[in-house]
Write an enzyme that holds these catalytic residues in place. Structure first.
Site, PDB file in Angstrom:
ATOM      1  CB  THR A  32     -23.314  -5.730  12.389  1.00 28.69           C
ATOM      2  OG1 THR A  32     -23.328  -4.824  13.492  1.00 28.69           O
ATOM      3  CG2 THR A  32     -22.963  -4.988  11.115  1.00 28.69           C
ATOM      4  CG  ASP A  48     -14.311 -12.201  16.804  1.00 27.29           C
ATOM      5  OD1 ASP A  48     -14.678 -11.280  16.052  1.00 27.29           O
ATOM      6  OD2 ASP A  48     -14.946 -12.557  17.809  1.00 27.29           O
ATOM      7  CE1 TYR A 106     -19.493   1.280  19.155  1.00 30.63           C
ATOM      8  CE2 TYR A 106     -20.709   3.142  18.243  1.00 30.63           C
ATOM      9  CZ  TYR A 106     -20.018   1.960  18.062  1.00 30.63           C
ATOM     10  OH  TYR A 106     -19.837   1.456  16.800  1.00 30.63           O
ATOM     11  CE  LYS A 119     -16.379   2.049  17.334  1.00 30.23           C
ATOM     12  NZ  LYS A 119     -15.430   1.096  16.687  1.00 30.23           N
ATOM     13  CG  ASN A 163     -14.244  -4.546  12.196  1.00 35.15           C
ATOM     14  OD1 ASN A 163     -15.045  -3.694  11.802  1.00 35.15           O
ATOM     15  ND2 ASN A 163     -14.642  -5.723  12.675  1.00 35.15           N
TER      16      ASN A 163
END
Length: 258
Positions: A189, A39, A154, A158, A88
């Protein structure tokens, strides 16, 4: 899920919170012997390590941004022996095409697409060198499949990650490496709190719960998913239960894309 990943080693990027942390938890619950956690937030990554710690589980930390090639060059020894990988890490931003700043566009594409490529490359190289095959998951999004105003960067990142996954699946197959993707819709999230429009909704409506409820009105099931539910989908695709499955996208969006 106990034991389905017994003795294996796994890498999870974006593992400090949200879907990444939930997947790391699912892998730990499934019996992995070793986790490599990445991360860009080193402090939260250390907290994730502490939360996941248990007897018999080795955890190595790989702090840094996934779009930094130097990170992956330095990571080569850490990745030796991995057979499970989760690409991820991702960020979000919003803005219409005619007003979006190019630096914001590049920042999103850098992490979500360049970072996905570099993560996949590192995972595949490690798995090829290990000669044991492996299974990889890319965290995509229903935004890469359904167009909505204000999501250009975004959504484009993706959509590209989804096709990159398919290419990786074809290239990985001769090495017994499976590559699949999950495409969540709305998930509760921390990524939402990084987007200005969500912060504005929270301010207007008074709470994050109220903002999630308003956003989920377009979802037929009427709610956002929990990170743990998405992690369960990822764990299935990573496991031998999905042994014949590669190059596919598991859409888990509550019917939003219908």
């Amino acid at each position: 899920m106990a034991g389905i990943f017994h003795g294996q080693s796994a890498l999870v990027t974006g593992a400090a919170s949200g879907i990444g942390l939930a997947i790391a938890q699912a892998l730990a619950d499934g019996g992995v012997a070793r986790l490599v956690l990445n991360d860009c937030d080193a402090d939260r990554l250390a907290q994730a390590r502490d939360a996941l710690a248990r007897p018999g589980l080795a955890i190595d930390l790989l702090p840094g941004s996934v779009d930094d090639p130097a990170l992956w060059r330095a990571a080569t020894p850490l990745l030796a022996g991995i057979t499970l990988g989760v690409a991820n890490a991702g960020i979000a931003d919003n803005g219409a095409i005619d007003t979006m700043d190019f630096d914001a566009w590049r920042r999103v594409l850098g992490v979500n697409l360049d970072g996905c490529f570099l993560s996949l490359q590192a995972m595949m190289l490690a798995m090829i060198a290990g000669e044991q095959g492996g299974s990889i998951i890319v965290t995509a999004s229903v935004s890469g499949m359904k167009a909505e105003p204000g999501t250009a960067a975004y959504a484009a990142s993706k959509a590209a990650a989804l096709h990159l996954m398919r290419v990786a699946a074809k290239e990985g197959a001769p090495h017994r490496i499976r590559v699949n993707a999950i495409a969540p819709g709305g998930v509760e999230t921390p990524i939402w709190s990084t987007t200005p429009f969500f912060r504005d909704m929270v301010a207007d409506l008074g709470s994050e719960d109220a903002a999630y409820a308003a956003l989920s009105q377009d979802t037929p099931l009427g709610r956002f998913a929990r990170a743990e539910e998405i992690a369960a989908q990822a764990a299935f695709l990573l496991s031998t239960a999905a042994g014949p499955t590669t190059g596919t996208v598991l859409v888990c969006d509550g019917g939003y894309s219908l």
